[in-house]
Design a protein around this motif. Structure first.
Motif, mmCIF file in Angstrom:
data_model
loop_
_atom_site.group_PDB
_atom_site.id
_atom_site.type_symbol
_atom_site.label_atom_id
_atom_site.label_comp_id
_atom_site.label_asym_id
_atom_site.label_seq_id
_atom_site.Cartn_x
_atom_site.Cartn_y
_atom_site.Cartn_z
ATOM 1 N N ALA A 1 -5.236 11.465 -0.222
ATOM 2 C CA ALA A 1 -5.620 10.207 0.416
ATOM 3 C C ALA A 1 -6.474 9.419 -0.562
ATOM 4 C CB ALA A 1 -6.398 10.456 1.707
ATOM 5 N N ASN A 2 -6.308 8.106 -0.536
ATOM 6 C CA ASN A 2 -7.135 7.244 -1.387
ATOM 7 C C ASN A 2 -8.456 6.963 -0.675
ATOM 8 O OD1 ASN A 2 -5.229 7.109 -3.407
ATOM 9 N ND2 ASN A 2 -4.366 5.166 -2.724
ATOM 10 N N ARG A 3 -9.408 7.874 -0.846
ATOM 11 C CA ARG A 3 -10.695 7.747 -0.179
ATOM 12 C C ARG A 3 -11.800 7.320 -1.137
ATOM 13 N NH1 ARG A 3 -9.921 6.446 4.408
ATOM 14 N NH2 ARG A 3 -12.140 6.842 4.832
ATOM 15 N N ILE B 1 -6.367 0.036 1.773
ATOM 16 C CA ILE B 1 -4.987 0.263 2.214
ATOM 17 C C ILE B 1 -3.988 -0.095 1.129
ATOM 18 C CG2 ILE B 1 -5.617 -0.151 4.625
ATOM 19 C CD1 ILE B 1 -4.140 -2.858 4.411
ATOM 20 N N ASP B 2 -4.441 -0.734 0.043
ATOM 21 C CA ASP B 2 -3.494 -1.178 -0.972
ATOM 22 C C ASP B 2 -2.983 -0.011 -1.814
ATOM 23 O OD1 ASP B 2 -6.133 -1.028 -1.726
ATOM 24 O OD2 ASP B 2 -6.037 -2.643 -3.196
ATOM 25 N N GLY B 3 -1.736 -0.135 -2.222
ATOM 26 C CA GLY B 3 -1.158 0.835 -3.146
ATOM 27 C C GLY B 3 -0.799 2.175 -2.543
ATOM 28 N N LEU C 1 1.230 6.614 7.462
ATOM 29 C CA LEU C 1 0.438 5.399 7.298
ATOM 30 C C LEU C 1 0.760 4.414 8.406
ATOM 31 C CD1 LEU C 1 1.898 3.296 4.305
ATOM 32 C CD2 LEU C 1 3.227 4.808 5.781
ATOM 33 N N GLY C 2 -0.143 3.435 8.588
ATOM 34 C CA GLY C 2 0.084 2.399 9.568
ATOM 35 C C GLY C 2 0.998 1.318 9.044
ATOM 36 N N ASP C 3 1.494 0.469 9.967
ATOM 37 C CA ASP C 3 2.447 -0.552 9.572
ATOM 38 C C ASP C 3 1.822 -1.610 8.668
ATOM 39 O OD1 ASP C 3 0.981 -1.110 11.933
ATOM 40 O OD2 ASP C 3 2.291 -2.769 12.421
ATOM 41 N N VAL C 4 0.566 -1.982 8.891
ATOM 42 C CA VAL C 4 -0.072 -2.970 8.027
ATOM 43 C C VAL C 4 -0.260 -2.400 6.621
ATOM 44 C CG1 VAL C 4 -2.158 -4.346 7.664
ATOM 45 C CG2 VAL C 4 -1.193 -4.142 9.964
ATOM 46 N N THR C 5 -0.674 -1.140 6.536
ATOM 47 C CA THR C 5 -0.795 -0.484 5.234
ATOM 48 C C THR C 5 0.553 -0.432 4.526
ATOM 49 O OG1 THR C 5 -2.617 0.868 6.072
ATOM 50 C CG2 THR C 5 -1.529 1.627 4.070
ATOM 51 N N ASP D 1 1.909 -2.769 0.923
ATOM 52 C CA ASP D 1 2.428 -2.212 -0.326
ATOM 53 C C ASP D 1 3.934 -2.019 -0.258
ATOM 54 O OD1 ASP D 1 2.199 -1.237 -2.949
ATOM 55 O OD2 ASP D 1 2.111 0.830 -2.268
ATOM 56 N N VAL D 2 4.631 -2.897 0.480
ATOM 57 C CA VAL D 2 6.073 -2.730 0.602
ATOM 58 C C VAL D 2 6.750 -2.835 -0.758
ATOM 59 C CG1 VAL D 2 6.599 -5.169 1.029
ATOM 60 C CG2 VAL D 2 8.060 -3.386 2.020
#
Length: 640
Positions: free
Chosen positions: A450-452, A457-459, A480-484, A488-489
């Motif tokens: 996890a990016n902690r 949420i980016d990348g 991950l959530g949909d916004v996250t 980074d789509v």
């Protein structure tokens, strides 16, 4: 000024020297972005890949290139290089560099630049690149055009790995042939080499490459003249650094005889990157273990899953706190550590970059024996009370979740239970749901990423891609959530010929961002004082079709809207696991977020009711007996 070998154009030979130095230092992966000024690095990379020295991953988006390199380094335990052209391309790396700084990830940035005579003249795509990343890199070196970058690159790679050298007058440009140097440990993290290239930027007449794609090294290949480096092993897996490794427990670490320790009501908190050493410590000292998902310590008989709902009823009984890794998720944990009423110790066996000396309240301890003496051993009934409370809380949470529709908590619980190999968890609600609902197992079945470092949420898609590529065989799961996901789509994009990872992307799709409803903003929304402001500005609702995105990027796609269907999807073998070529798949899980705040209230109420009698007797002489009594939750419908 020393120049590279004169068997070709000067700029290309400087690039060749840089990439040879990377390979000799143990770097196996280079993430390369296209560009004109960085062309020497591209041609040199093609040659290095043809020789089997490096595996090159091409990305058109520099931000995703940075996070792909981050994931590759996280999963391999080795430094990973990322190369860009000049101008805004370099700035796109900043988010990944910031994350790597705070998470202690050894990225090596190679940015191409214009030569000195073009800087400050208004020349196209020219800006002030040296120092661009500021304090977020451990070292930044500007290499003039025509100078061999190898000595400075060797020093930078050592610094990235946590080794700095000095002769008493300042940092040395290289270690070869120098006597009397002093080597000391520093925090691991990213470094930046800004390399100026002067025309010509292409190979000379008659130069040719045998093919466009050679036999690159395997993800875990030792390869290269330098052999395994600090932080890596010959099979590509990270070595145990005391924190953050997925190596097995080392029973000899804490060598103070347990019977000689005083009895105390201590809790062990395992934050991000704590590693299995935290589980070993709790187990040997008879203490409850409160472990975040990305600690990689959330397993074993002492791990308490829904700990964050237990801290309030148990807080008055806690005498001491021992912290491994970096706590990032829980406000109850944050309050416990910041309050000052309970003595706390932070185990830091080697330098880290996520806090400044003197800025943490905890006592900093770097010796295992001192940590044992501080913590003591568990008082009679203390561990049993926490275990009983944890079991009662788990039953209460299950009673609420299983009686209702699909929720983020139910999704996280099922993904956590089904994951094998590697699980990457996005920030925001996804990792908090896993923290509350993910049940600790007897032994770890998956390594958690996890990016902690900065919890952005980016990348996230690119990070998971890097993790999967570094691991090679076996499925990697991303929750991950949909916004996250939408943020980074672009991380889904892979050019033709690039290696496709075996990756399941499980999207908690609730049409926006639900985390703010669980924070104080949810109260503002309930009060109606700001109308639809919270929903528009924080919830950011959308109607994006994920099946259309899957089709555009040529990914497999499945839609899920109930728990039974989700279990079937998660239990099904991924295409790459049955011997076929690796594939990526989007698992689109439909969830209604309008009830998220109320759901958490119902769960908190159910847990509080079930745990109260256990916590009240936590210090009683017969606490161990009381802790063994089952506690059944009341019907979930009674708590609305």
């Amino acid at each position: 000024m020393r120049t590279p070998a004169d068997d070709g154009p000067i700029s290309l030979n400087a690039a060749r020297s840089a990439l040879q130095t990377l390979a000799e230092g143990g770097v196996r992966h280079l993430v390369l972005c296209p560009g004109s000024r960085s062309a020497p690095l591209a041609y040199a990379a093609a040659e290095a890949e043809e020789r089997g020295e490096l595996r090159v991953h091409v990305r058109v988006d520099e931000r995703d290139a940075g996070f792909t390199a981050l994931g590759l380094s996280l999963a391999s335990g080795r430094p990973v290089a990322v190369a860009t052209t000049s101008g805004t391309a370099v700035g796109e790396l900043l988010p990944a560099i910031m994350e790597a700084n705070h998470a202690g990830v050894p990225l090596v940035v190679l940015s191409a630049d214009r030569p000195e005579e073009l800087r400050g003249t208004g020349a196209n795509q020219t800006t002030d690149q040296p120092g661009l990343f500021g304090s977020h890199v451990r070292l930044c070196v500007d290499i003039p055009a025509g100078q061999d970058p190898a000595p400075e690159l060797r020093r930078a790679m050592l610094t990235a790995e946590g080794i700095a050298a000095s002769d008493g007058r300042g940092e040395l440009p290289g270690l070869g042939g120098v006597e009397g140097i002093s080597v000391h440990a520093v925090a691991r993290g990213p470094v930046h080499l800004n390399i100026a290239f002067r025309d010509p930027l292409v190979p000379g007449p008659g130069a040719a490459l045998a093919s466009t794609r050679g036999s690159a090294p395997d993800s875990g290949s030792a390869g290269g003249a330098g052999g395994p480096q600090r932080g890596g092993s010959e099979d590509g897996e990270p070595q145990d650094r005391g924190t953050g490794s997925d190596a097995g427990p080392r029973d000899e670490v804490f060598f103070t005889p347990i019977d000689d320790l005083p009895e105390r009501r201590t809790v062990v908190i395992a934050g991000h990157d704590a590693g299995p050493v935290a589980e070993e410590f709790a187990r040997r000292h008879g203490l409850p273990l409160l472990a975040e998902p990305s600690s990689n310590a959330r397993f074993g008989p002492h791990a308490v899953g829904p700990y964050r709902l237990l801290l309030a009823p148990f807080e008055s009984h806690i005498e001491r706190v021992v912290v491994f890794g970096r706590p990032t998720l829980s406000r109850p944990v944050e309050r416990l550590l910041a309050g000052g009423a309970v003595p706390a110790a932070l185990y830091v066996p080697e330098p880290v970059g996520w806090f400044d000396v003197g800025r943490r309240r905890e006592r900093i301890i770097d010796e295992p024996e001192d940590l044992s003496l501080f913590a003591g051993r568990g008082a009679p009934g203390w561990l049993d009370a926490w275990r009983a409370a944890g079991a009662a809380a788990e039953r209460s949470i299950a009673g609420v979740l299983d009686a209702g529709p699909m929720t983020g908590l139910l999704l996280a619980r099922q993904v956590w239970a089904a994951s094998r190999g590697a699980l990457v968890i996005g920030s925001s609600n996804a990792i908090r749901d896993a923290d509350l609902a993910g049940l600790p197992a007897g032994a770890p079945a998956a390594r958690i990423f996890a990016n902690r470092g900065l919890a952005g949420i980016d990348g996230t898609v690119a990070t998971a891609t890097g993790v999967a590529l570094a691991r090679g065989a076996g499925r990697t799961t991303l929750l991950l959530g949909d916004v996250t996901f939408l943020h980074d789509v672009g991380g889904l994009f892979l050019g033709d010929g690039e290696v496709e990872p075996d990756l399941d992307i499980v999207v908690l799709n609730d049409g926006g961002g639900a985390i703010f409803s669980t924070l104080e903003h949810g109260l503002v929304a309930e009060s109606g004082r700001y109308g639809s402001t919270v929903e528009r500005f924080f919830g950011t609702p959308h109607r994006v079709r994920l099946d259309g995105l899957a089709a555009a990027y040529r990914l497999d796609y499945v839609r899920v809207d109930d728990p039974a269907a989700l279990r079937a999807v998660l239990d099904a073998r991924a295409p790459g696991e049955s011997g076929g070529r690796p594939r990526r798949r989007i698992v689109d899980v439909a969830i209604d977020r309008t009830d998220v705040r109320a759901l958490h209230r119902r769960i908190a109420s159910a847990v509080a009711e079930a745990v109260a009698p256990i916590a009240a007797g936590a210090t009683a002489p017969d606490a161990a007996t009381a802790a063994d009594q089952p506690s059944s939750p009341a019907p979930a419908t009674a708590r609305h």
